[in-house]
Design a protein around this motif. Structure first.
Motif, short mmCIF file in Angstrom:
data_model
loop_
_atom_site.label_atom_id
_atom_site.label_comp_id
_atom_site.label_asym_id
_atom_site.label_seq_id
_atom_site.Cartn_x
_atom_site.Cartn_y
_atom_site.Cartn_z
N THR A 189 0.82 -1.22 0.00
CA THR A 189 0.00 0.00 0.00
C THR A 189 0.85 1.26 0.00
N ALA A 190 2.18 1.12 -0.17
CA ALA A 190 3.08 2.27 -0.03
C ALA A 190 2.74 3.39 -1.01
N SER A 191 2.34 3.04 -2.22
CA SER A 191 2.11 4.04 -3.26
C SER A 191 1.01 5.03 -2.85
N TYR A 192 -0.06 4.52 -2.26
CA TYR A 192 -1.17 5.40 -1.87
C TYR A 192 -0.73 6.38 -0.78
N ALA A 193 -0.03 5.89 0.23
CA ALA A 193 0.39 6.77 1.33
C ALA A 193 1.37 7.83 0.83
N PHE A 194 2.25 7.48 -0.10
CA PHE A 194 3.17 8.47 -0.64
C PHE A 194 2.41 9.55 -1.42
N ALA A 195 1.41 9.13 -2.21
CA ALA A 195 0.61 10.10 -2.97
C ALA A 195 -0.17 11.01 -2.03
N ARG A 196 -0.69 10.46 -0.95
CA ARG A 196 -1.43 11.27 0.03
C ARG A 196 -0.54 12.37 0.60
N ARG A 197 0.69 12.02 0.92
CA ARG A 197 1.61 13.00 1.46
C ARG A 197 1.84 14.13 0.46
N ALA A 198 2.03 13.77 -0.80
CA ALA A 198 2.26 14.79 -1.83
C ALA A 198 1.04 15.69 -2.01
N LEU A 199 -0.15 15.10 -2.07
CA LEU A 199 -1.37 15.88 -2.29
C LEU A 199 -1.66 16.79 -1.11
N ASN A 200 -1.41 16.32 0.10
CA ASN A 200 -1.61 17.18 1.27
C ASN A 200 -0.63 18.34 1.29
N ALA A 201 0.48 18.21 0.56
CA ALA A 201 1.44 19.30 0.44
C ALA A 201 1.13 20.19 -0.76
N GLY A 202 0.03 19.91 -1.47
CA GLY A 202 -0.39 20.77 -2.58
C GLY A 202 0.23 20.44 -3.91
N ARG A 203 0.81 19.24 -4.07
CA ARG A 203 1.40 18.89 -5.35
C ARG A 203 1.01 17.47 -5.75
N LEU A 204 1.03 17.21 -7.05
CA LEU A 204 0.72 15.88 -7.55
C LEU A 204 1.90 14.94 -7.31
N PRO A 205 1.64 13.68 -7.02
CA PRO A 205 2.75 12.74 -6.85
C PRO A 205 3.41 12.46 -8.18
N PRO A 206 4.69 12.06 -8.18
CA PRO A 206 5.33 11.66 -9.44
C PRO A 206 4.55 10.52 -10.09
N LYS A 207 4.41 10.56 -11.40
CA LYS A 207 3.61 9.54 -12.08
C LYS A 207 4.16 8.14 -11.85
N ASP A 208 5.49 8.00 -11.80
CA ASP A 208 6.08 6.68 -11.60
C ASP A 208 5.81 6.14 -10.20
N SER A 209 5.43 7.01 -9.27
CA SER A 209 5.15 6.55 -7.90
C SER A 209 3.76 5.95 -7.77
N VAL A 210 2.91 6.15 -8.77
CA VAL A 210 1.51 5.70 -8.68
C VAL A 210 1.39 4.27 -9.20
N ARG A 211 1.01 3.37 -8.33
CA ARG A 211 0.71 1.98 -8.71
C ARG A 211 -0.76 1.74 -8.38
N VAL A 212 -1.55 1.57 -9.41
CA VAL A 212 -3.01 1.56 -9.26
C VAL A 212 -3.46 0.50 -8.26
N GLU A 213 -2.87 -0.70 -8.35
CA GLU A 213 -3.32 -1.79 -7.48
C GLU A 213 -3.08 -1.47 -6.01
N GLU A 214 -2.04 -0.69 -5.69
CA GLU A 214 -1.78 -0.34 -4.29
C GLU A 214 -2.77 0.69 -3.78
N PHE A 215 -3.26 1.56 -4.67
CA PHE A 215 -4.34 2.46 -4.29
C PHE A 215 -5.60 1.65 -3.96
N VAL A 216 -5.97 0.75 -4.86
CA VAL A 216 -7.21 -0.02 -4.68
C VAL A 216 -7.13 -0.90 -3.44
N ASN A 217 -5.97 -1.55 -3.23
CA ASN A 217 -5.85 -2.50 -2.13
C ASN A 217 -5.54 -1.83 -0.79
N TYR A 218 -5.43 -0.52 -0.78
CA TYR A 218 -5.21 0.20 0.48
C TYR A 218 -6.43 0.12 1.39
#
Length: 610
Positions: free
Chosen positions: A167-196
């Motif tokens: 589930t690491a990908s979702y938590a990393f994206a959350r940190r970026a979005l809460n800081a007002g920026r989009l996460p790097p595209k390579d950091s996004v793994r769809v299955e880790e978002f869904v399985n979070y």
């Protein structure tokens, strides 16, 4: 005449004063200019010895002063500090200040802060470790993978992949979005978002058959005419009496880069939470690594919880990052206390910055694979940003039969190590693989949404020597396919003019099956795999996404959100607003607020900067 005489005397005095004062003023300005201005770089005039002049840093911090002599430490502590190259309390001592050897070097050497208490009795911040580069010099590192492509069922009817519960990908994206920026595209793994997210899927009845698949077919919300095949797999939840004993080694990065509050202090809080979830008969050891590695706590029963918590509390950061040496030491400790009937696991807590020792991924992966075969697994607890090596952490966790969790705040630590402690630590199956064969008589095209880093070859499915994902107690896994029916008006791949006709056998099954699901797994103590199969029937299917079960709708919304963040090209005009509307309709009870938080992240993504 007299006036001329006095005028000449005054003029001469002024000239003399100028000739004497100008060089002195020049030297004073040169030696005291903050940060070493342009003139201070000229090698003119003598340089005061470093012991006499403290050069101010660029930001005009006060010059260093000598601290009062520290009281003498006991002989044993002084000997220990000398052996470890640090202080007796285990924290690495700051390196001695460098002596300036030229005007140019002086301009780049700020005065060192001092650990002595100031006039108000407050101890300043610890000195910056010179072995650690500024965070701005690093970049978070992620593995680049192309989005799963659309495939023709007639040409390539079989899809095979390893299961994933990270589930690491979702938590990393959350940190970026809460800081007002989009996460790097390579950091996004769809299955880790869904399985979070937790889902209430139908549950299996026994640990001997630990998975129950549930398949739902629904119209695609972003491509009219297409359908989504939602595969939900629920794992068996071990009862307390069924749970094996745990033999855990906490391998903790205490290098200088771990000093910020969102790193080592957060790790210490997370591990304290985990210790509270363990049973008295479980065993915990602590190994630390920085410039070197060492055992901070020998294997200790959780019944002696105070001793374990004291060892965690005593941890401090300093030094560079000899991560490979620490891993070897942790495995040695786990093997020395190995229990065949227990779960033997190393939990690596780090910001992922390995900059000393063996850093080659293939060497580290080889070491971890060999230890995995001996029954010692590896899980990852990642923290921090700016130098987070996600690619390495994913590789190590996947090869160590463990999950990679990224903890960006204390709530995430609670979720991963308290609410999901059993699924994090205690496997119910290993080497879990999924294979789907699509019926070309009913399916023209298909694509697997996500799982790019988990793709397997077709022949890997029946090969028990091929490593795959592990699933912990009570965990659930979701996979979503988008398919294009053969009679759809709009297809991404044109039909072949001279293509083969549909085989008679496929025609015979055309009315009832879209495809066939196979799930292969091994029980934790077995080396031979077992098989579960289930046809993918078109009926029962739902008329619209609005009529799909609540968990299906929410997971589809999450999959769409991740694809938008990743820039996947298959969503048409589907937007963040559509994601928000679909997720809002499927929030349900949401006792811990995870789904409400997701909706808020989707709103933040609309205005986040790239």
């Amino acid at each position: 005449m007299r006036q001329t005489f006095y005028f000449n005397r005054a003029l001469a005095a002024s000239i003399a004063a100028l000739m004497i004062g100008a060089p002195a003023a020049f030297m004073l300005a040169r030696n005291s200019a903050p940060g070493g201005g342009g003139l201070s770089n000229l090698p003119i005039g003598p340089i005061s010895p470093p012991a006499e002049v403290a050069v101010a840093p660029r930001m005009q911090a006060p010059a260093a002063v000598q601290p009062a002599p520290a009281p003498s430490a006991p002989r044993e502590e002084r000997a220990k500090a000398g052996a470890l190259g640090g202080r007796a309390d285990g924290v690495a001592a700051p390196p001695p200040p460098r002596l300036a050897s030229s005007p140019l070097s002086r301009s780049f050497q700020p005065a060192k802060p001092v650990a002595a208490m100031n006039a108000e009795g407050v101890r300043p911040s610890p000195p910056i470790d010179t072995n650690v580069a500024p965070e701005s010099a690093f970049r978070d590192r992620f593995e680049s993978k192309e989005t799963s492509p659309v495939k023709l069922a007639a040409a390539e009817p079989v899809s095979t992949f390893s299961i994933d519960v990270d589930t690491a990908s979702y938590a990393f994206a959350r940190r970026a979005l809460n800081a007002g920026r989009l996460p790097p595209k390579d950091s996004v793994r769809v299955e880790e978002f869904v399985n979070y997210f937790p889902y209430d899927y139908p549950k299996p009845e026994s640990a001997q058959s630990p998975f129950k698949p549930t398949i739902t077919v629904t119209p695609s919300p972003w491509n009219a005419g297409n359908r989504l095949v939602h595969v939900a797999i629920q794992g068996y939840a071990l009862q307390s009496a069924e749970r094996p004993r745990a033999n855990l080694v906490f391998l903790i990065d205490v290098s200088g880069s771990m000093s910020p509050q969102d790193r080592l202090p957060l790790v210490k809080n997370a591990l304290r939470m985990l210790v509270d979830e363990l049973k008295p008969d479980d065993t915990v050891a602590v190994v630390t690594y920085a410039s070197g590695s060492g055992v901070a706590l020998e294997p200790t029963k959780v019944a002696d919880k105070a001793k374990i918590l004291a060892a965690i509390e005593a941890l401090g950061a300093g030094g560079s990052t000899a991560g490979a040496q620490g891993i070897q030491d942790a495995y040695r400790l786990a093997e020395s206390n190995f229990d065949k009937s227990a779960v033997n696991r190393v939990i690596l807590a780090t910001d992922g910055d390995f900059n000393v020792g063996v850093t080659d991924q293939s060497e580290l992966k080889g070491l971890i694979e060999r230890k995995r075969e001996k029954g010692v697994f590896l899980s990852i607890l990642g923290v921090g940003q700016g130098n987070y090596n996600d690619a390495l952490m994913q590789a190590l966790a996947q090869n160590g039969n463990g999950a990679a969790v990224y903890v960006d705040n204390l709530n995430e630590a609670r979720k991963a190590l308290v609410e999901e402690a059993s699924s994090t630590l205690f496997p119910i199956a290993k080497d879990v693989k999924i294979q789907v064969e699509w019926n070309p008589a009913r399916v023209s095209e298909y694509r697997l949404i996500g799982y790019e880093t988990r793709a397997l070859r077709r022949e890997d499915f029946n090969n028990d020597k091929v490593d795959a994902g592990d699933v912990g107690s009570g965990h659930r896994v979701t996979a979503i396919y988008e398919i294009t029916p053969v009679d759809a008006e709009k297809k991404l791949v044109d039909d072949l003019r001279y293509g083969k006709k549909t085989p008679a056998a496929a025609q015979a099954r055309a009315e009832s099956e879209l495809g066939f699901l196979k799930l292969r797994y091994k029980l934790p103590k077995e080396e031979a795999s077992r098989l579960i199969t289930q046809p993918i029937a078109e009926s029962p299917s739902v008329e619209s996404i609005a009529h799909a079960p609540q968990d299906v709708r929410f997971s589809v919304a999450v999959a769409a959100f991740a694809q938008l963040l990743k820039g996947a090209p298959y969503l048409g005009d589907y937007s963040y607003d559509d994601v928000i509307a679909l997720a809002q309709s499927a929030k349900g009870e949401d006792p811990f607020g995870y789904r409400a938080e997701f909706v808020n992240l989707a709103r933040l993504a609309k205005s986040a900067r790239p």
